[in-house]
Design a protein around this motif. Structure first.
Motif, short mmCIF file in Angstrom:
data_model
loop_
_atom_site.label_atom_id
_atom_site.label_comp_id
_atom_site.label_asym_id
_atom_site.label_seq_id
_atom_site.Cartn_x
_atom_site.Cartn_y
_atom_site.Cartn_z
N ILE A 117 0.84 -1.20 0.00
CA ILE A 117 0.00 0.00 0.00
C ILE A 117 0.87 1.25 0.00
O ILE A 117 0.59 2.23 -0.71
N TYR A 118 1.95 1.22 0.78
CA TYR A 118 2.85 2.37 0.85
C TYR A 118 3.52 2.63 -0.50
O TYR A 118 3.62 3.79 -0.95
N CYS A 119 3.95 1.57 -1.16
CA CYS A 119 4.57 1.74 -2.47
C CYS A 119 3.58 2.19 -3.53
O CYS A 119 3.93 2.96 -4.44
N SER A 120 2.34 1.73 -3.43
CA SER A 120 1.33 2.18 -4.39
C SER A 120 0.99 3.65 -4.19
O SER A 120 0.58 4.33 -5.14
N ALA A 168 9.85 3.56 -6.77
CA ALA A 168 11.11 4.30 -6.81
C ALA A 168 11.13 5.41 -5.77
O ALA A 168 12.12 5.60 -5.03
N ALA A 169 10.03 6.15 -5.68
CA ALA A 169 9.97 7.25 -4.71
C ALA A 169 10.02 6.73 -3.29
O ALA A 169 10.67 7.30 -2.42
N ALA A 170 9.33 5.61 -3.02
CA ALA A 170 9.34 5.05 -1.68
C ALA A 170 10.73 4.60 -1.28
O ALA A 170 11.19 4.82 -0.16
N ALA A 171 11.45 3.96 -2.21
CA ALA A 171 12.81 3.52 -1.90
C ALA A 171 13.73 4.71 -1.70
O ALA A 171 14.58 4.72 -0.81
N THR A 172 13.57 5.76 -2.53
CA THR A 172 14.42 6.94 -2.39
C THR A 172 14.19 7.65 -1.08
O THR A 172 15.11 8.06 -0.37
N GLU A 173 12.90 7.82 -0.71
CA GLU A 173 12.58 8.52 0.51
C GLU A 173 13.07 7.76 1.73
O GLU A 173 13.56 8.34 2.69
N SER A 174 12.94 6.42 1.70
CA SER A 174 13.35 5.64 2.86
C SER A 174 14.86 5.62 3.02
O SER A 174 15.38 5.50 4.12
N CYS A 175 15.59 5.75 1.90
CA CYS A 175 17.05 5.71 1.99
C CYS A 175 17.64 7.08 2.29
O CYS A 175 18.63 7.20 3.02
N CYS A 176 17.06 8.12 1.69
CA CYS A 176 17.65 9.45 1.78
C CYS A 176 17.03 10.33 2.84
O CYS A 176 17.49 11.44 3.07
N GLY A 177 15.95 9.89 3.43
CA GLY A 177 15.31 10.73 4.43
C GLY A 177 16.17 10.88 5.66
O GLY A 177 16.67 9.91 6.20
N ASP A 178 16.37 12.12 6.09
CA ASP A 178 17.18 12.41 7.27
C ASP A 178 16.25 12.86 8.39
O ASP A 178 15.67 13.95 8.31
N PRO A 179 16.07 12.06 9.43
CA PRO A 179 15.15 12.45 10.48
C PRO A 179 15.57 13.70 11.22
O PRO A 179 14.75 14.39 11.81
N LEU A 180 16.87 14.05 11.20
CA LEU A 180 17.29 15.27 11.88
C LEU A 180 16.89 16.51 11.10
O LEU A 180 16.56 17.55 11.66
N GLN A 181 16.96 16.41 9.77
CA GLN A 181 16.60 17.55 8.95
C GLN A 181 15.10 17.61 8.68
O GLN A 181 14.55 18.67 8.45
#
Length: 722
Positions: free
Chosen positions: A221-224, A229-242
């Motif tokens: 559901i999250y990927c849909s 691609a966006a889900a994988a990018t966000e999960s890898c590049c997301g910085d919780p501090l920023q």
């Protein structure tokens, strides 16, 4: 205020939720080790409320909290009762994180869902003659400002976001998810909402949940939503501090505001709540039984018939092989019953006294059901929960008792609400501003004072709201509903109706009022107090016996009192006396915690104990004394306890009765009155028709059992804390 600040901190900064949960859990374990029981229930309620809102809680914290609740099961009530309720919720939340939040929002916001069809509503009743218009306007504006931001679309976005974050954890980019949900059209949002609800409810309904399969399903559901691609990018590049985790608010329940002006208003509002908006929202199990036409007569209950047919053709009576005409009345009756059988009931004979109205109804919000009531009638589920909250003083509770009694009495005539509705009652004391500094302040808050003594968390959370409500009424109103509001009063009300699951039961008393002994009496009920005053006017002499010779005329009136004395052995002892009094007061609440009378709290598995419920009668007796100066009169207070009492004026003085301190419920020119515990409207003697096989027998008369008392529950956080 401390609890409210803590919950707001969780709402504004969700990343601190695990730390706050650890702090609360450590304080609970400290209270357990030091035997500080008075703080266990408040901390446990606060912790559960935080766990319902929070995301990112580790399984280890869930396990520690659950194990702590199971250790509390060895304590006496109400600690074990509250702990069991919390343990049941935590077990579901541990297996499927986010379940409590999802079910709470769906039920309170009346969102359409086939997987979870339960609905709740809070009915806020205010008597305009007892509460000032400024208080009514301030509360109404605060409710409207908060609910203007809680559209169905916003609530569905909250459910989807909370479920995905609770399960996926750090793999879920909350900011991108919420941006995508806000940009989604209504039909797409509903599709994601129903998919998430179906995944969570199916997982929660399994006896051995498979967390890996549930995780894969929500990842799909999250990927849909975001795209692979966006889900994988966000999960890898997301910085919780920023990019801090955005908050997901827990919307306040759907509250309707009512000015109580009609005696039948409560009944009408409950019926409107049950009536579906369209045929599409009417579930199949409600259509299985036409409750509008179901009368409570036991002869109308669904019955099966034991056949006496031997199965041998020669045993059939003559003409039995001739079929009747299809449209004839005989054919219609044949489709409904078979002759020559014995009727057997399909549900218990006490079906007219459902558990939710005449006794402790068990734990609220059990797994799978908001109120834990299940099916009261075959094929009919109780999908609706009405939370009736009244604001006012003891006079308002007297009106609530009248409406509650009328509701129960109406159900004996038309059995349509009980099978489909769970009724919960709540009370917040609010006094008029002119009565706050006066001596009537304590007189009009006797029941609230008792609830505060019985439940300390109710005292510190609810009883302290009255000054805050008046301060809110003095503030200038803000008509801007577009800005984000942070309402304190509404948040406390929401916390009370959600976490107040333990009822305290109050006996309702009935009074028969005679203005003329040759006519039938008028009947009324009261909950807290009945005050009797002696009128100055006199009745015509024909209506009374002549005064005794030598009896001196003094203050007050000569009263004949007959009552059943309250004994520790519970044996019936009738006491009759005649005395002169200037007035008397009958109170249903104990004056202090040391008295054994008054309301009781019973564990869910037992019926409420009522043997120790008595009226406290205070009589101002006139004492005559003689001295050298002549005769003089003085008054002395006599107090006794009883369950039933009959009082009649013996001379020409008439009586005035004041029920529940409400001047609108005053009876004048009273000659005699009788007070007794109000019985259940449907309890009493009934006939049991049991035809005997072989020979006709007369109807067997049912034995007259002791009538069940009518008890009105008011929900608190813990019930009565010993």
């Amino acid at each position: 205020m401390w609890r409210w600040s803590l919950h707001k901190k969780v709402e504004r900064d969700p990343g601190k939720s695990p730390v706050l949960v650890r702090i609360l859990l450590r304080e609970l374990e400290k209270a357990e080790s030091e035997d500080l029981r008075h703080v266990i229930i408040p901390l446990l309620h606060t912790l559960l409320y935080v766990l319902t809102k929070a995301t990112g809680i580790t399984e280890e914290l869930y396990r520690r909290t659950y194990n702590f609740c199971t250790r509390l099961l060895t304590l006496p009530a109400p600690y074990c009762t509250v702990a069991l309720d919390c343990a049941i919720r935590l077990k579901t939340e541990t297996a499927v994180p986010g379940t409590l939040y999802q079910r709470l929002v769906i039920a309170e916001q009346n969102l359409t869902s086939e997987m979870y069809p339960y609905q709740e509503r809070v009915f806020l009743f205010v008597d305009p003659e007892l509460v000032s218009p400024s208080v009514c306007s301030a509360l109404l504006l605060e409710i409207q400002a908060a609910q203007a931001q809680q559209t169905p679309e916003a609530c569905m976005r909250h459910v989807v976001s909370h479920a995905l974050q609770a399960v996926l954890g750090d793999a879920c980019h909350a900011s991108a998810l919420q941006r995508k949900l806000k940009a989604s059209p209504r039909h797409a949002l509903e599709r994601y909402f129903h998919a998430v609800v179906a995944a969570v409810e199916q997982m929660a309904g399994e006896p051995n949940p498979n967390r890996e399969g549930h995780l894969e399903r929500l990842e799909e559901i999250y990927c849909s939503l975001l795209g692979p691609a966006a889900a994988a990018t966000e999960s890898c590049c997301g910085d919780p501090l920023q990019d801090p985790q955005p908050s997901i608010p827990l919307p306040s329940p759907h509250i309707t505001f009512h000015l109580w002006t009609d005696e039948e208003q409560l009944w009408k509002e409950l019926v409107l709540f049950l009536r579906p908006r369209s045929r599409l929202r009417l579930s199949a199990d409600l259509e299985a039984l036409d409750l509008q036409g179901l009368w409570p007569d036991r002869e109308l209950a669904r019955a099966s018939l034991l056949s006496t047919d031997s199965g041998i053709e020669r045993d059939l009576p003559a003409g039995a092989d001739e079929l009747p005409v299809p449209s004839s009345p005989e054919m219609e009756r044949a489709g409904l019953q078979r002759k020559g059988g014995i009727k057997k009931r399909m549900w218990p004979p006490d079906i007219l006294m459902p558990a939710c109205w005449d006794g402790p109804q068990g734990l609220h919000r059990r797994t799978g059901m908001p109120s834990g009531d299940g099916e009261l009638l075959p094929g009919v589920s109780r999908l609706h929960t009405a939370r009736v909250l009244v604001l006012g003083d003891d006079r308002m509770l007297g009106r609530l008792a009248q409406a509650y009694h009328s509701l129960r009495k109406r159900e004996t005539q038309k059995f349509c609400l009980t099978p489909r509705l769970s009724l919960q009652l709540y009370y917040i004391p609010v006094l008029a501003p002119e009565e706050l500094p006066s001596c009537r302040h304590s007189e009009l808050r006797e029941l609230a004072t008792f609830l505060g003594r019985a439940d300390p968390w109710y005292q510190s959370t609810v009883n302290t709201l009255c000054p805050a409500i008046h301060k809110l009424a003095e503030m200038p109103p803000s008509l801007d509903t577009s800005r984000t509001v942070d309402p304190f009063i509404l948040d406390v009300i929401t916390y009370y109706v959600r976490m107040g699951t333990q009822p305290i039961y109050f006996q309702i008393y009935t009074v028969k009022i005679f203005r003329d002994l040759s006519q039938d009496p008028a009947e009324d009920i009261f909950l807290t107090e009945l005050k009797v005053k002696i009128q100055d006017s006199k009745f015509p002499k024909d209506g009374f016996a002549p005064r005794r010779k030598g009896a001196a005329e003094g203050p007050g009136a000569e009263l004949s009192i007959c009552y059943q004395k309250a004994l520790l052995s519970h044996r019936a002892q009738e006491v009759s006396s005649s005395l002169r009094a200037t007035g008397l007061v009958l109170k249903a609440l104990p004056a202090s915690d040391t008295e054994g009378s008054g309301p009781t709290h019973a564990p869910p598995s037992a019926a409420p104990v009522i043997d120790h419920r008595y009226l406290n009668v205070n009589v101002m007796e006139v004492v005559k004394s003689s001295n050298l100066a002549g005769r003089s009169f003085s008054t002395v207070m006599n107090t006794f306890r009883t369950a039933t009492i009959q009082i009649q004026s013996q001379d020409q003085r008439l009586l005035t009765l004041l029920l529940d301190k409400d001047s609108r419920r005053t009876y004048r020119d009273v000659v005699r009155f009788e007070v007794a515990p109000c019985p259940e409207p449907c309890s009493g003697m009934h006939k049991s028709k049991a035809p005997w096989l072989g020979s006709p027998q007369p109807e067997v008369e049912g034995t007259k059992a002791k009538p069940k008392p009518l008890l009105m529950p008011i929900n608190t956080f813990s019930g009565i804390v010993q």
